[in-house]
Design a protein around this motif. Structure first.
Motif, PDB file in Angstrom:
ATOM      1  N   PHE A  94       0.965  -1.465   0.046  1.00 24.55           N
ATOM      2  CA  PHE A  94      -0.201  -0.015  -0.161  1.00 24.55           C
ATOM      3  C   PHE A  94       0.799   1.215  -0.325  1.00 24.55           C
ATOM      4  O   PHE A  94       1.007   1.809  -0.696  1.00 24.55           O
ATOM      5  N   MET A 150       2.378   1.806  -3.720  1.00 27.35           N
ATOM      6  CA  MET A 150       1.312   2.225  -4.328  1.00 27.35           C
ATOM      7  C   MET A 150       1.085   3.575  -4.137  1.00 27.35           C
ATOM      8  O   MET A 150       0.992   4.207  -5.818  1.00 27.35           O
ATOM      9  N   SER A 160      -6.735  -9.558  -5.681  1.00 28.08           N
ATOM     10  CA  SER A 160      -7.188  -9.226  -4.815  1.00 28.08           C
ATOM     11  C   SER A 160      -6.775  -8.345  -5.387  1.00 28.08           C
ATOM     12  O   SER A 160      -7.297  -7.523  -6.163  1.00 28.08           O
ATOM     13  N   VAL A 161      -7.840  -7.084  -4.287  1.00 28.88           N
ATOM     14  CA  VAL A 161      -7.724  -5.622  -4.255  1.00 28.88           C
ATOM     15  C   VAL A 161      -6.393  -5.014  -4.689  1.00 28.88           C
ATOM     16  O   VAL A 161      -6.589  -3.760  -5.645  1.00 28.88           O
ATOM     17  N   LEU A 162      -5.451  -5.498  -3.885  1.00 26.59           N
ATOM     18  CA  LEU A 162      -3.692  -4.915  -4.202  1.00 26.59           C
ATOM     19  C   LEU A 162      -3.934  -5.416  -5.639  1.00 26.59           C
ATOM     20  O   LEU A 162      -2.678  -4.244  -6.519  1.00 26.59           O
ATOM     21  N   MET A 165      -5.591  -5.247  -8.141  1.00 24.56           N
ATOM     22  CA  MET A 165      -6.290  -3.986  -8.768  1.00 24.56           C
ATOM     23  C   MET A 165      -6.017  -2.951  -9.633  1.00 24.56           C
ATOM     24  O   MET A 165      -5.633  -2.458  -9.818  1.00 24.56           O
ATOM     25  N   PHE A 166      -5.434  -2.400  -7.567  1.00 21.93           N
ATOM     26  CA  PHE A 166      -4.936  -1.464  -7.742  1.00 21.93           C
ATOM     27  C   PHE A 166      -2.954  -1.394  -8.094  1.00 21.93           C
ATOM     28  O   PHE A 166      -3.471  -0.446  -8.949  1.00 21.93           O
ATOM     29  N   PHE A 215      -6.467   7.122  -3.303  1.00 23.56           N
ATOM     30  CA  PHE A 215      -7.151   6.205  -2.341  1.00 23.56           C
ATOM     31  C   PHE A 215      -7.955   5.852  -1.372  1.00 23.56           C
ATOM     32  O   PHE A 215      -7.912   5.079  -1.614  1.00 23.56           O
ATOM     33  N   GLU A 265     -14.906  -6.670  -1.783  1.00 23.48           N
ATOM     34  CA  GLU A 265     -15.336  -7.590  -0.893  1.00 23.48           C
ATOM     35  C   GLU A 265     -16.392  -7.408   0.012  1.00 23.48           C
ATOM     36  O   GLU A 265     -16.749  -8.990   0.519  1.00 23.48           O
ATOM     37  N   SER A 294      -7.069 -13.286  -1.245  1.00 26.30           N
ATOM     38  CA  SER A 294      -7.210 -12.460  -1.306  1.00 26.30           C
ATOM     39  C   SER A 294      -7.525 -10.918  -1.319  1.00 26.30           C
ATOM     40  O   SER A 294      -8.013  -9.919  -1.267  1.00 26.30           O
ATOM     41  N   GLN A 343      -8.110  -8.209   1.656  1.00 23.76           N
ATOM     42  CA  GLN A 343      -7.456  -7.582   2.093  1.00 23.76           C
ATOM     43  C   GLN A 343      -7.695  -6.339   3.292  1.00 23.76           C
ATOM     44  O   GLN A 343      -7.223  -6.374   4.191  1.00 23.76           O
TER      45      GLN A 343
END
Lengths: 411, 219
Positions: free
Chosen positions: A10, A13, A345-347, A349-350, B19, B30, B92, B94
Motif C-alpha cells: 500500500f 502504491m 485481490s483489491v491490491l 487491482m490497484f 486512495f 470484498e 485475496s 485485504q
C-alpha cells in the motif's frame, strides 16, 4: 488486520501514485512552457571536451561542435586528452591543425576520472561560459542558442542542461535506453518547474565559469561529477535549469554488461553525493526539501521492494520445491488447477491500475518527446521497459551499495 | 516556480482522495463477495440441519440408508466447493479479513459437524464408505508445513477424484479456535499437523506414496 507485507505494498502504491499525480499536475500547469527557452544573445563560450580512448566517436563529436549554430569567433573548443592509449590524439591533432579555435591539452598520466580532465579544461578556458561535452556525444545545432538564455536571464542560474537522448538505438538494450532517456528528459524538465534539476549530465551542459570556480570545480573523488556539481551549486544558493527544446545525442551501451557497469557507476556516484550532502536535509531550499529526500527515498524504496520481492519469491519457490518433491515421491500430480488459479485481490487491482496509469504516462511522455527522440518504439519495447527493465534498477542499487561498502569501484 | 510549489501538496491531496476512493471501493467489493459466500453458507447450514433431522428420522422410521449416504456426500461435496471458493476469496482479501475469518470458522464448524454426522450414519447404516478427515493449519507460516499441506491436498483431491462414491473427504482447519474440534482432536491424541484421520481410526501425518495411502484406506 492488514498484514505488514500488504502495508508495504500500500505504501508503495501510495508513493507511486503521488509521484505520478505530481508529474501530471506539473505537466498540466506548464505544458505551454515545456519547450520554451529565454532568448539569449551570442556571447563567447568555451567548450571543454574530456577525452579518453575515443577514437571511434571523437571525430563525430568534434564535427558536431563545429556545426553548432554559434558564431565561430565566439567559441573555443578545448579537448583535454586523459592519456588515451588509442588513436584519439592523432585524430584531434588533425582538427587542431585545421581549425584555429580548437585546442588540445594532453595529460601526461591518466587521471582516472572525467572530473579532473574537465577541470583542466575549465582552468584553461578563456570565456565566461563553459560548455562541457562528452567525447561520444553530438549536440543538436541549436543547443547553445537554446540554452544560454537561461544563464543570461536569471542571475542565480549557474548551470543548464538539455535533453539527453540516445544516439541511433540499434540493439534491444539501446532501444530500451532510448525510451528511458526520453522519459527522463521530459520528467527532468517537469522538475525544473519546481527548481529541482539535480543533474547536468556530461554529454552537454552549460555553466557560468565564475560559479564553477567559486564552488571549487568538479569533484574528482565523485563517480558522477555531473550530479555532484549541481548539488554543490544548489547548496551555494544557485539554480540549475533544463532546456527541453534542444538536446544532445549520446552513445548508449549496446549490451547489458556494459549497461550494468555504467549504471552501477552512476548509482555509486549518486550515493556518494547523497552521503556528502546528507547534512543539508531540509535545508538549502529545494536541495534539502525535495532533492535529497527524493533521492534517498528512491534508493530506500528500490532496496525495500527488491528485498520484499526476493523474500516472497524465495519462500514460494521453497514451498513449491518441497511440495513437488513430496508429490513426485507420492506419485501424484505435481500441479493442479487450483495451484495455478489466480484470484486477484483489491491490491492486485490497484497494482494493475497503477501499471496502466504508468503505461499511459510513459506513452504520453514519448509522445511529448517525439520531435527530439531518435528511433521508433513499439509496444513490446515499451512494456518490456516498464515491466522488466525498470525492475532491474533495484538490483543495480544493491550492487552499488555492496561495491561502495567494499571500496571496490573506479571510474 | 511560485505557482508550481503548490503542486507538492495538491498532489498529496489528490493522492489521498484517489486512495481513499480506492480503499472504499475495495472494501465494498470484498463485502459484496463475503455477502455472497454468507448466503451460500446459510443455505448449507439449513441443509445440515435438514440432514440432522433425517438422521434422527432413520432411528424412528425405516428410511433408506443409501439416500442418507447420498445426501451426506452431496452435502460434503457442496461445502467442499463452497469452502474452496471462500479460500480463494479470503486469500485475496485485504480489508475484510475478520468477516472472512468468521466465515471460515463457520464452514469449519459445519465440517466438524459433518464428521460427527458421518460417524453416526456409519453406526446406523454400516461401514460402506470411507471418511478421510484432513486436519490442517490455515494460518501457518512454516514453509515445511505449508509444503506438506500442499502435498496432502493434491493427494487427497486425486483420491477423492478417483473414488467419488467411496470417499467422504472432510478438510478442517484446526486453528480457528473451535472448542468442539479441539475436544475431538484431543480425544484422538493428535499433536502433529497436517494429518489425515482415516475412518476415525488411522492417522497419517507422514509423506507416503499414493498406493501406500490407498492401501491404508481400502484394506
Amino acid at each position: 488486520m492488514v498484514k505488514i507485507v500488504d502495508f508495504i505494498f500500500f505504501f508503495y502504491m501510495f508513493t507511486g501514485l503521488y509521484m505520478l499525480i505530481f508529474f501530471v499536475l506539473l505537466y498540466v500547469k506548464n505544458k505551454d512552457l515545456l519547450f520554451e527557452y529565454p532568448p539569449g544573445k551570442p556571447e563567447p563560450v568555451s567548450i571543454v571536451m574530456p577525452c579518453y580512448n575515443a577514437e571511434k566517436n571523437i571525430g563525430n563529436a568534434i564535427e558536431s561542435l563545429l556545426n553548432l549554430d554559434w558564431p565561430k569567433e565566439m567559441m573555443e573548443i578545448i579537448i583535454v586528452d586523459d592519456a588515451s592509449k588509442d588513436n584519439s590524439v592523432n585524430i584531434i591533432e588533425k582538427y587542431v591543425a585545421k581549425y584555429d579555435n580548437i585546442r588540445l591539452i594532453k595529460h601526461e598520466k591518466n587521471s582516472g576520472c572525467a572530473a579532473a580532465t574537465t577541470n583542466t579544461g575549465v582552468r584553461a578556458a578563456k570565456y565566461d561560459y563553459i560548455a562541457v561535452a562528452d567525447d561520444d556525444s553530438t549536440p543538436k545545432r541549436d543547443a547553445l542558442r537554446k540554452m544560454i538564455g537561461f544563464l543570461q536571464n536569471e542571475k542565480d542560474v549557474a548551470a543548464v542542461t538539455c535533453s539527453i537522448l540516445a544516439e541511433h538505438p540499434e540493439t534491444f538494450m539501446q532501444k530500451l535506453q532510448g525510451i528511458e532517456y526520453a522519459i527522463i528528459a521530459w520528467t527532468r524538465k517537469l522538475l525544473d518547474f519546481v527548481d529541482s534539476v539535480y543533474v547536468t549530465p556530461g554529454p552537454f551542459a552549460l555553466y557560468k565559469k565564475e560559479k564553477l570556480i567559486e564552488v571549487g570545480l568538479f569533484d574528482v573523488k565523485n563517480l558522477t561529477q555531473d550530479i555532484e556539481i549541481v548539488w554543490r551549486l544548489l547548496s551555494h544558493g544557485y539554480k540549475a535549469r533544463m532546456s527541453l527544446a534542444t538536446g544532445v545525442y549520446s552513445e548508449t551501451p549496446k549490451k547489458i554488461g556494459a549497461w550494468w557497469k555504467q549504471r552501477v557507476r552512476w548509482t555509486i556516484g549518486g550515493i556518494q553525493t547523497l552521503l556528502k550532502y546528507k547534512h543539508l536535509l531540509l535545508r538549502k531550499g529545494m536541495l534539502g526539501v525535495f532533492i535529497i529526500p527524493f533521492f534517498a527515498f528512491s534508493l530506500f524504496l528500490g532496496m525495500l521492494g527488491l528485498g520484499l520481492f526476493a523474500y516472497l519469491i524465495t519462500r514460494r519457490l521453497f514451498i513449491s520445491y518441497l511440495a513437488t518433491r513430496y508429490s513426485i515421491y507420492a506419485d501424484t500430480a505435481i500441479l493442479t488447477l487450483q495451484d495455478v488459479s489466480f484470484n486477484p485481490s483489491v491490491l492486485n487491482m490497484f497494482g494493475a491500475i497503477q501499471l496502466l496509469l504508468g503505461g499511459i504516462f510513459t506513452f504520453f511522455g514519448l509522445g511529448v518527446m517525439k520531435g527530439l527522440k531518435k528511433g521508433k518504439d513499439n509496444i513490446f519495447n515499451i512494456l518490456f521497459y516498464m515491466i522488466v527493465y525498470l525492475t532491474l534498477l533495484p538490483l543495480v542499487i544493491i550492487t552499488s551499495f555492496y561495491k561502495l561498502a567494499r571500496g571496490k569501484y573506479s571510474w | 516556480m511560485v505557482g508550481n510549489k503548490h503542486v507538492f501538496w495538491q498532489a498529496l491531496v489528490f493522492t489521498i482522495i484517489i486512495f481513499v476512493i480506492g480503499l472504499i471501493f475495495g472494501f465494498f467489493i470484498e463485502s459484496y463477495l463475503a455477502g455472497q459466500i454468507e448466503y451460500s453458507l446459510a443455505k448449507s447450514e439449513i441443509n445440515l440441519l435438514d440432514e440432522q433431522v433425517r438422521i434422527r428420522a432413520i432411528g424412528g422410521f425405516d428410511i433408506d440408508c443409501d439416500k442418507s449416504k447420498r445426501g451426506l456426500f452431496e452435502f460434503a461435496d457442496r461445502i467442499y466447493s463452497e469452502a474452496l471458493k471462500l479460500e480463494e476469496q479470503s486469500s485475496s482479501s485485504q480489508f475484510d479479513k475478520e468477516t472472512f475469518d468468521l466465515l471460515h470458522k463457520r464452514y469449519d464448524l459445519l465440517r466438524t459437524m459433518l464428521w460427527v454426522e458421518s460417524n453416526e450414519i456409519k453406526e446406523l447404516c454400516g461401514d460402506n464408505f470411507h471418511t478421510l478427515t484432513y486436519l490442517y493449519e490455515s494460518e501457518t507460516t512454516n514453509t515445511g508445513v505449508r509444503a506438506k499441506q500442499l502435498y496432502f491436498s493434491r493427494l487427497l483431491a486425486e483420491i477423492k477424484d478417483e473414488h467419488p462414491e467411496d470417499i467422504l473427504l472432510i478438510p478442517i482447519a484446526i486453528d480457528t479456535g473451535l472448542s468442539s474440534l479441539e475436544m475431538i482432536i484431543e480425544n484422538y491424541e493428535i499433536t502433529d499437523f497436517p494429518v489425515v484421520v482415516i475412518n476415525g481410526e488411522i492417522k497419517v501425518s507422514e509423506v507416503v506414496t499414493k498406493s501406500e495411502f490407498e492401501k491404508i484406506v481400502f484394506e
